[in-house]
Design a protein around this motif. Structure first.
Motif, PDB file in Angstrom:
ATOM      1  N   TYR A  94       0.827  -1.208   0.000  1.00 47.67           N
ATOM      2  CA  TYR A  94       0.000   0.000   0.000  1.00 47.67           C
ATOM      3  C   TYR A  94       0.868   1.268   0.000  1.00 47.67           C
ATOM      4  O   TYR A  94       0.485   2.280  -0.580  1.00 47.67           O
ATOM      5  N   ALA A  95       2.018   1.199   0.631  1.00 53.11           N
ATOM      6  CA  ALA A  95       2.916   2.356   0.676  1.00 53.11           C
ATOM      7  C   ALA A  95       3.612   2.588  -0.669  1.00 53.11           C
ATOM      8  O   ALA A  95       3.937   3.726  -1.013  1.00 53.11           O
ATOM      9  N   TYR A  96       3.840   1.506  -1.402  1.00 56.73           N
ATOM     10  CA  TYR A  96       4.491   1.559  -2.719  1.00 56.73           C
ATOM     11  C   TYR A  96       3.574   0.838  -3.702  1.00 56.73           C
ATOM     12  O   TYR A  96       3.809  -0.313  -4.053  1.00 56.73           O
ATOM     13  N   PRO A  97       2.486   1.496  -4.145  1.00 55.20           N
ATOM     14  CA  PRO A  97       1.370   0.817  -4.806  1.00 55.20           C
ATOM     15  C   PRO A  97       1.512   0.514  -6.296  1.00 55.20           C
ATOM     16  O   PRO A  97       0.545   0.080  -6.917  1.00 55.20           O
ATOM     17  N   THR A  98       2.685   0.723  -6.869  1.00 54.67           N
ATOM     18  CA  THR A  98       2.872   0.373  -8.275  1.00 54.67           C
ATOM     19  C   THR A  98       4.119  -0.499  -8.407  1.00 54.67           C
ATOM     20  O   THR A  98       4.970  -0.534  -7.510  1.00 54.67           O
ATOM     21  N   VAL A  99       4.219  -1.190  -9.523  1.00 53.61           N
ATOM     22  CA  VAL A  99       5.398  -2.019  -9.778  1.00 53.61           C
ATOM     23  C   VAL A  99       6.658  -1.159  -9.729  1.00 53.61           C
ATOM     24  O   VAL A  99       7.661  -1.529  -9.116  1.00 53.61           O
ATOM     25  N   ARG A 100       6.607  -0.002 -10.349  1.00 56.36           N
ATOM     26  CA  ARG A 100       7.787   0.880 -10.391  1.00 56.36           C
ATOM     27  C   ARG A 100       8.201   1.306  -8.980  1.00 56.36           C
ATOM     28  O   ARG A 100       9.378   1.246  -8.612  1.00 56.36           O
ATOM     29  N   GLN A 101       7.243   1.729  -8.168  1.00 61.57           N
ATOM     30  CA  GLN A 101       7.558   2.196  -6.819  1.00 61.57           C
ATOM     31  C   GLN A 101       8.026   1.053  -5.920  1.00 61.57           C
ATOM     32  O   GLN A 101       9.009   1.191  -5.187  1.00 61.57           O
ATOM     33  N   LEU A 102       7.341  -0.078  -5.985  1.00 68.34           N
ATOM     34  CA  LEU A 102       7.699  -1.193  -5.125  1.00 68.34           C
ATOM     35  C   LEU A 102       9.052  -1.788  -5.513  1.00 68.34           C
ATOM     36  O   LEU A 102       9.857  -2.125  -4.650  1.00 68.34           O
ATOM     37  N   SER A 103       9.325  -1.870  -6.793  1.00 72.07           N
ATOM     38  CA  SER A 103      10.620  -2.419  -7.208  1.00 72.07           C
ATOM     39  C   SER A 103      11.766  -1.497  -6.790  1.00 72.07           C
ATOM     40  O   SER A 103      12.832  -1.980  -6.388  1.00 72.07           O
ATOM     41  N   ALA A 104      11.568  -0.198  -6.849  1.00 73.09           N
ATOM     42  CA  ALA A 104      12.605   0.739  -6.397  1.00 73.09           C
ATOM     43  C   ALA A 104      12.835   0.587  -4.891  1.00 73.09           C
ATOM     44  O   ALA A 104      13.983   0.555  -4.423  1.00 73.09           O
ATOM     45  N   TYR A 105      11.742   0.460  -4.148  1.00 77.05           N
ATOM     46  CA  TYR A 105      11.851   0.278  -2.700  1.00 77.05           C
ATOM     47  C   TYR A 105      12.561  -1.031  -2.367  1.00 77.05           C
ATOM     48  O   TYR A 105      13.487  -1.062  -1.553  1.00 77.05           O
ATOM     49  N   LEU A 106      12.137  -2.124  -2.996  1.00 83.94           N
ATOM     50  CA  LEU A 106      12.741  -3.425  -2.724  1.00 83.94           C
ATOM     51  C   LEU A 106      14.213  -3.452  -3.131  1.00 83.94           C
ATOM     52  O   LEU A 106      15.037  -4.071  -2.460  1.00 83.94           O
ATOM     53  N   SER A 107      14.532  -2.772  -4.201  1.00 87.50           N
ATOM     54  CA  SER A 107      15.923  -2.682  -4.643  1.00 87.50           C
ATOM     55  C   SER A 107      16.772  -1.995  -3.575  1.00 87.50           C
ATOM     56  O   SER A 107      17.859  -2.464  -3.234  1.00 87.50           O
ATOM     57  N   ALA A 108      16.273  -0.901  -3.045  1.00 88.25           N
ATOM     58  CA  ALA A 108      16.997  -0.185  -1.999  1.00 88.25           C
ATOM     59  C   ALA A 108      17.135  -1.049  -0.746  1.00 88.25           C
ATOM     60  O   ALA A 108      18.203  -1.090  -0.129  1.00 88.25           O
ATOM     61  N   ARG A 109      16.068  -1.758  -0.391  1.00 87.98           N
ATOM     62  CA  ARG A 109      16.106  -2.627   0.797  1.00 87.98           C
ATOM     63  C   ARG A 109      17.090  -3.774   0.625  1.00 87.98           C
ATOM     64  O   ARG A 109      17.887  -4.043   1.512  1.00 87.98           O
TER      65      ARG A 109
END
Length: 118
Positions: A94-109
């Protein structure tokens, strides 16, 4: 009058700060490669969960627009946690609700944690 910061310390501090600001093309390339790999994986997993083709997944549409509900979101998060050795919660979707946003977040994590795909 007492000086709280020595000249040497302030010089060292400014040197450290400027070093952090220098872009490293190799590091940036690796980071981009990891992000792209995670984005591809995320598209594939999302398509599997939604029973559709990966070509139907738009990186900028929200997961809800794709038809992902909370039950399917839990499944997606569990798959990603297993794959990348994370402990994310459904809230992440819900915090990163698109593929683009979630993949960037997961990449950073994964980069920050030094996690590798399993």
């Amino acid at each position: 009058m007492t000086t709280l910061v020595s000249t040497d310390l302030s010089t060292d501090l400014s040197t450290d700060l400027s070093t952090d600001l220098i872009r490293d093309p190799i590091r940036d390339s690796i980071r981009d490669s990891i992000r792209d790999s995670i984005r591809d994986e995320l598209r594939m997993r999302l398509a599997e969960i939604l029973s559709c083709g990966t070509e139907e997944i738009d990186d900028d549409r929200t997961f809800a627009e794709h038809g992902l509900d909370s039950v399917l979101g839990v499944e997606l998060v569990a798959l990603l946690n297993t794959r990348y050795g994370l402990e994310e919660l459904l809230d992440t979707v819900y915090a990163y609700p698109t593929v683009r946003q979630l993949s960037a977040y997961l990449s950073a994590r994964t980069t920050a944690l030094g996690a590798t795909a399993k």
